[in-house]
Scaffold this motif. Sequence first.
Motif, PDB file in Angstrom:
ATOM      1  N   LEU A 136     -13.632-148.945  29.364  1.00 11.37           N
ATOM      2  CA  LEU A 136     -14.115-147.601  29.676  1.00 11.37           C
ATOM      3  C   LEU A 136     -14.830-147.581  31.019  1.00 11.37           C
ATOM      4  O   LEU A 136     -15.561-148.514  31.351  1.00 11.37           O
ATOM      5  CB  LEU A 136     -15.112-147.184  28.577  1.00 11.37           C
TER       6      LEU A 136
ATOM      7  N   ALA B 269      -9.048-147.551  40.573  1.00  4.69           N
ATOM      8  CA  ALA B 269      -7.824-148.348  40.749  1.00  4.69           C
ATOM      9  C   ALA B 269      -8.154-149.831  40.594  1.00  4.69           C
ATOM     10  O   ALA B 269      -7.450-150.578  39.903  1.00  4.69           O
ATOM     11  CB  ALA B 269      -7.189-148.071  42.105  1.00  4.69           C
ATOM     12  N   LEU B 270      -9.251-150.254  41.220  1.00  8.03           N
ATOM     13  CA  LEU B 270      -9.684-151.648  41.070  1.00  8.03           C
ATOM     14  C   LEU B 270     -10.037-151.937  39.612  1.00  8.03           C
ATOM     15  O   LEU B 270      -9.697-152.993  39.074  1.00  8.03           O
ATOM     16  CB  LEU B 270     -10.875-151.922  41.989  1.00  8.03           C
ATOM     17  N   GLY B 271     -10.700-150.985  38.972  1.00  9.67           N
ATOM     18  CA  GLY B 271     -11.056-151.170  37.570  1.00  9.67           C
ATOM     19  C   GLY B 271      -9.832-151.278  36.679  1.00  9.67           C
ATOM     20  O   GLY B 271      -9.804-152.076  35.725  1.00  9.67           O
ATOM     21  N   THR B 272      -8.825-150.485  36.971  1.00  5.46           N
ATOM     22  CA  THR B 272      -7.589-150.525  36.180  1.00  5.46           C
ATOM     23  C   THR B 272      -6.827-151.824  36.419  1.00  5.46           C
ATOM     24  O   THR B 272      -6.436-152.523  35.477  1.00  5.46           O
ATOM     25  CB  THR B 272      -6.681-149.331  36.552  1.00  5.46           C
ATOM     26  N   GLY B 273      -6.644-152.152  37.696  1.00  2.98           N
ATOM     27  CA  GLY B 273      -5.799-153.295  38.049  1.00  2.98           C
ATOM     28  C   GLY B 273      -6.456-154.647  37.817  1.00  2.98           C
ATOM     29  O   GLY B 273      -5.787-155.613  37.444  1.00  2.98           O
ATOM     30  N   LEU B 274      -7.759-154.726  38.025  1.00  6.09           N
ATOM     31  CA  LEU B 274      -8.434-156.026  37.935  1.00  6.09           C
ATOM     32  C   LEU B 274      -9.241-156.201  36.660  1.00  6.09           C
ATOM     33  O   LEU B 274      -9.543-157.315  36.256  1.00  6.09           O
ATOM     34  CB  LEU B 274      -9.372-156.234  39.141  1.00  6.09           C
ATOM     35  N   LEU B 275      -9.637-155.081  36.021  1.00  5.54           N
ATOM     36  CA  LEU B 275     -10.581-155.184  34.907  1.00  5.54           C
ATOM     37  C   LEU B 275     -10.066-154.561  33.602  1.00  5.54           C
ATOM     38  O   LEU B 275     -10.782-154.549  32.596  1.00  5.54           O
ATOM     39  CB  LEU B 275     -11.928-154.530  35.288  1.00  5.54           C
TER      40      LEU B 275
ATOM     41  N   SER C 226     -19.776-153.705  34.906  1.00  6.99           N
ATOM     42  CA  SER C 226     -20.296-153.423  33.558  1.00  6.99           C
ATOM     43  C   SER C 226     -21.555-154.218  33.224  1.00  6.99           C
ATOM     44  O   SER C 226     -22.297-153.857  32.315  1.00  6.99           O
ATOM     45  CB  SER C 226     -19.220-153.729  32.515  1.00  6.99           C
TER      46      SER C 226
ATOM     47  N   PRO D  70     -14.763-157.779  33.003  1.00  8.38           N
ATOM     48  CA  PRO D  70     -13.962-156.711  32.371  1.00  8.38           C
ATOM     49  C   PRO D  70     -14.764-156.000  31.277  1.00  8.38           C
ATOM     50  O   PRO D  70     -15.285-156.656  30.371  1.00  8.38           O
ATOM     51  CB  PRO D  70     -12.768-157.472  31.788  1.00  8.38           C
TER      52      PRO D  70
ATOM     53  N   PRO E  43      -1.990-144.690  36.947  1.00  7.52           N
ATOM     54  CA  PRO E  43      -0.985-144.194  36.006  1.00  7.52           C
ATOM     55  C   PRO E  43      -1.373-144.298  34.539  1.00  7.52           C
ATOM     56  O   PRO E  43      -0.840-143.588  33.712  1.00  7.52           O
ATOM     57  CB  PRO E  43       0.226-145.087  36.293  1.00  7.52           C
ATOM     58  N   ARG E  44      -2.310-145.186  34.221  1.00  7.15           N
ATOM     59  CA  ARG E  44      -2.473-145.536  32.812  1.00  7.15           C
ATOM     60  C   ARG E  44      -3.749-145.025  32.172  1.00  7.15           C
ATOM     61  O   ARG E  44      -4.045-145.358  31.041  1.00  7.15           O
ATOM     62  CB  ARG E  44      -2.467-147.064  32.691  1.00  7.15           C
TER      63      ARG E  44
ATOM     64  N   ARG F 122      -2.970-158.336  44.040  1.00  6.60           N
ATOM     65  CA  ARG F 122      -3.358-158.380  42.621  1.00  6.60           C
ATOM     66  C   ARG F 122      -3.139-157.022  41.954  1.00  6.60           C
ATOM     67  O   ARG F 122      -2.715-156.959  40.795  1.00  6.60           O
ATOM     68  CB  ARG F 122      -4.819-158.818  42.480  1.00  6.60           C
ATOM     69  N   LEU F 123      -3.442-155.938  42.675  1.00  9.53           N
ATOM     70  CA  LEU F 123      -3.219-154.603  42.096  1.00  9.53           C
ATOM     71  C   LEU F 123      -1.734-154.346  41.898  1.00  9.53           C
ATOM     72  O   LEU F 123      -1.311-153.797  40.870  1.00  9.53           O
ATOM     73  CB  LEU F 123      -3.833-153.528  42.994  1.00  9.53           C
TER      74      LEU F 123
ATOM     75  N   ALA G 180      -0.468-156.031  38.979  1.00  9.90           N
ATOM     76  CA  ALA G 180      -0.921-155.377  37.745  1.00  9.90           C
ATOM     77  C   ALA G 180      -0.154-154.086  37.476  1.00  9.90           C
ATOM     78  O   ALA G 180      -0.431-153.385  36.502  1.00  9.90           O
ATOM     79  CB  ALA G 180      -2.418-155.095  37.822  1.00  9.90           C
TER      80      ALA G 180
ATOM     81  N   MET H 121     -20.142-150.807  40.324  1.00 13.21           N
ATOM     82  CA  MET H 121     -19.818-150.219  39.021  1.00 13.21           C
ATOM     83  C   MET H 121     -19.756-151.272  37.910  1.00 13.21           C
ATOM     84  O   MET H 121     -19.566-150.920  36.733  1.00 13.21           O
ATOM     85  CB  MET H 121     -18.473-149.506  39.104  1.00 13.21           C
TER      86      MET H 121
ATOM     87  N   GLU I  88      -8.895-148.426  30.616  1.00 14.69           N
ATOM     88  CA  GLU I  88      -7.920-147.504  30.010  1.00 14.69           C
ATOM     89  C   GLU I  88      -8.468-146.090  29.869  1.00 14.69           C
ATOM     90  O   GLU I  88      -7.691-145.136  29.801  1.00 14.69           O
ATOM     91  CB  GLU I  88      -7.507-148.022  28.628  1.00 14.69           C
ATOM     92  N   TRP I  89      -9.810-145.954  29.773  1.00 14.87           N
ATOM     93  CA  TRP I  89     -10.427-144.662  29.516  1.00 14.87           C
ATOM     94  C   TRP I  89     -11.423-144.309  30.607  1.00 14.87           C
ATOM     95  O   TRP I  89     -12.140-145.177  31.089  1.00 14.87           O
ATOM     96  CB  TRP I  89     -11.210-144.701  28.190  1.00 14.87           C
TER      97      TRP I  89
ATOM     98  N   PHE J  42      -9.427-151.289  50.086  1.00 16.73           N
ATOM     99  CA  PHE J  42     -10.189-151.492  48.849  1.00 16.73           C
ATOM    100  C   PHE J  42     -11.573-152.086  49.094  1.00 16.73           C
ATOM    101  O   PHE J  42     -12.309-152.329  48.170  1.00 16.73           O
ATOM    102  CB  PHE J  42      -9.352-152.310  47.863  1.00 16.73           C
TER     103      PHE J  42
ATOM    104  N   MET K 225     -13.415-144.591  19.992  1.00 17.10           N
ATOM    105  CA  MET K 225     -14.457-145.050  20.910  1.00 17.10           C
ATOM    106  C   MET K 225     -15.228-143.864  21.484  1.00 17.10           C
ATOM    107  O   MET K 225     -16.451-143.914  21.620  1.00 17.10           O
ATOM    108  CB  MET K 225     -13.796-145.870  22.013  1.00 17.10           C
TER     109      MET K 225
ATOM    110  N   LEU L 220      -2.213-143.515  41.987  1.00 15.17           N
ATOM    111  CA  LEU L 220      -2.788-144.862  41.887  1.00 15.17           C
ATOM    112  C   LEU L 220      -3.245-145.205  40.469  1.00 15.17           C
ATOM    113  O   LEU L 220      -3.513-146.354  40.161  1.00 15.17           O
ATOM    114  CB  LEU L 220      -3.992-144.976  42.822  1.00 15.17           C
TER     115      LEU L 220
ATOM    116  N   LEU M  17       0.191-151.375  39.703  1.00 16.06           N
ATOM    117  CA  LEU M  17      -0.241-150.193  40.449  1.00 16.06           C
ATOM    118  C   LEU M  17       0.599-150.025  41.717  1.00 16.06           C
ATOM    119  O   LEU M  17       1.058-151.008  42.313  1.00 16.06           O
ATOM    120  CB  LEU M  17      -1.731-150.295  40.829  1.00 16.06           C
ATOM    121  N   THR M  18       0.802-148.769  42.101  1.00 13.73           N
ATOM    122  CA  THR M  18       1.561-148.461  43.308  1.00 13.73           C
ATOM    123  C   THR M  18       0.579-148.332  44.471  1.00 13.73           C
ATOM    124  O   THR M  18      -0.087-147.314  44.634  1.00 13.73           O
ATOM    125  CB  THR M  18       2.342-147.155  43.133  1.00 13.73           C
TER     126      THR M  18
ATOM    127  N   ALA N   9     -17.034-149.414  43.364  1.00  9.42           N
ATOM    128  CA  ALA N   9     -16.575-150.803  43.331  1.00  9.42           C
ATOM    129  C   ALA N   9     -17.215-151.572  44.483  1.00  9.42           C
ATOM    130  O   ALA N   9     -16.963-151.274  45.650  1.00  9.42           O
ATOM    131  CB  ALA N   9     -15.052-150.866  43.407  1.00  9.42           C
TER     132      ALA N   9
ATOM    133  N   SER O  75     -12.291-147.097  43.349  1.00 10.87           N
ATOM    134  CA  SER O  75     -13.043-147.858  42.341  1.00 10.87           C
ATOM    135  C   SER O  75     -12.268-147.938  41.029  1.00 10.87           C
ATOM    136  O   SER O  75     -12.181-149.003  40.403  1.00 10.87           O
ATOM    137  CB  SER O  75     -14.408-147.206  42.116  1.00 10.87           C
TER     138      SER O  75
END
Lengths: 170, 170
Positions: A33, A75-81, B41, A28, A145-146, B107-108, B111, B39, A84-85, B121, B5, A143, B113-114, B62, A73
């Motif tokens: 970011l 979506a995976l970053g948001t949901g799994l990692l 980090s 994560p 939202p946040r 998992r998504l 978390a 991707m 936010e930005w 994925f 940030m 996909l 996500l829709t 991803a 990518s």
Amino acid sequence: MLAAMLDDLIEANQRYAASFDGQGKAAPPTRRLAVLTCMDSRIDPAAILGLTTGEANVVRNAGGRVTTDTVRSLALGTGLLGLEWVVVMHHTDCALAGQSEESVRARLTAAGLTVSEAGQFMAMPDPDTALRDDVEALRRSPLLPRLHVVGWRYDVANGRVVEVVSAGDG
Amino acid sequence: MLAAMLDDLIEANQRYAASFDGQGKAAPPTRRLAVLTCMDSRIDPAAILGLTTGEANVVRNAGGRVTTDTVRSLALGTGLLGLEWVVVMHHTDCALAGQSEESVRARLTAAGLTVSEAGQFMAMPDPDTALRDDVEALRRSPLLPRLHVVGWRYDVANGRVVEVVSAGDG
């Protein structure tokens, strides 16, 4: 011999591994970011934005465009990692800037590639519009939202980043 | 405040620009190389492989998977920038490794996500198979006739790259 180039990369990696200091870092990104930018060889996102390993996801393709794969990518970053930005960072002197789909297809065909009429290369006839569209596409994706999304442009001539779409826009 | 940030990144960029040494570099990568990687980090492809700006295109998503967008990017790189080599570099401890499409979707969804049933994925139930499949997909793409492709894996625990699919395979 081109394969000698691969040997160069492996030798460089042996030096990297010998002084490796990333042990124990987790996936994560600590800055929550992601940077979406172009594959261009002149762009080193970590250096340009002062990011160290473990701080940000980096997604790159031709142009730094928003595509189905980009959304996958992020979506995976948001949901799994816990992303936010997102900074969408296009750049000056991009091979897709000022081009139309037709002109890109013609250049690829002239270079010997077999390109179908249906092929979409995500040319950017107007770079500012393309950047705004990409930021909007991420902001509106069902996909994602946040995520908070901004649009920046990197100038390959002087190393500077300028803001084009701010967090408050849109 | 998360926006602070973004200010950090812009301040870091001002330092980068103040000592910018990339003036006059051209877009075509001097090593005629593209690196396709994840991707994640923890991956800094330039540092891991000893690449400096101007030497290689870098495509990231991803998993470092081959998708329609990857092929678009590499077709543009081949036709407009003279690419000849691609290193597909997956990595250990990838969030997609050892997962199924169903487990990733679950998992998504958990978390918040829709996620549609049709969403793909690009999970990698078997990472070696996924890497071989990705190398093969590039080798066989009708859009990419001229590229030499190898498959490597980066170990996030010790910084080392190992070869999985060599230039001679396939």
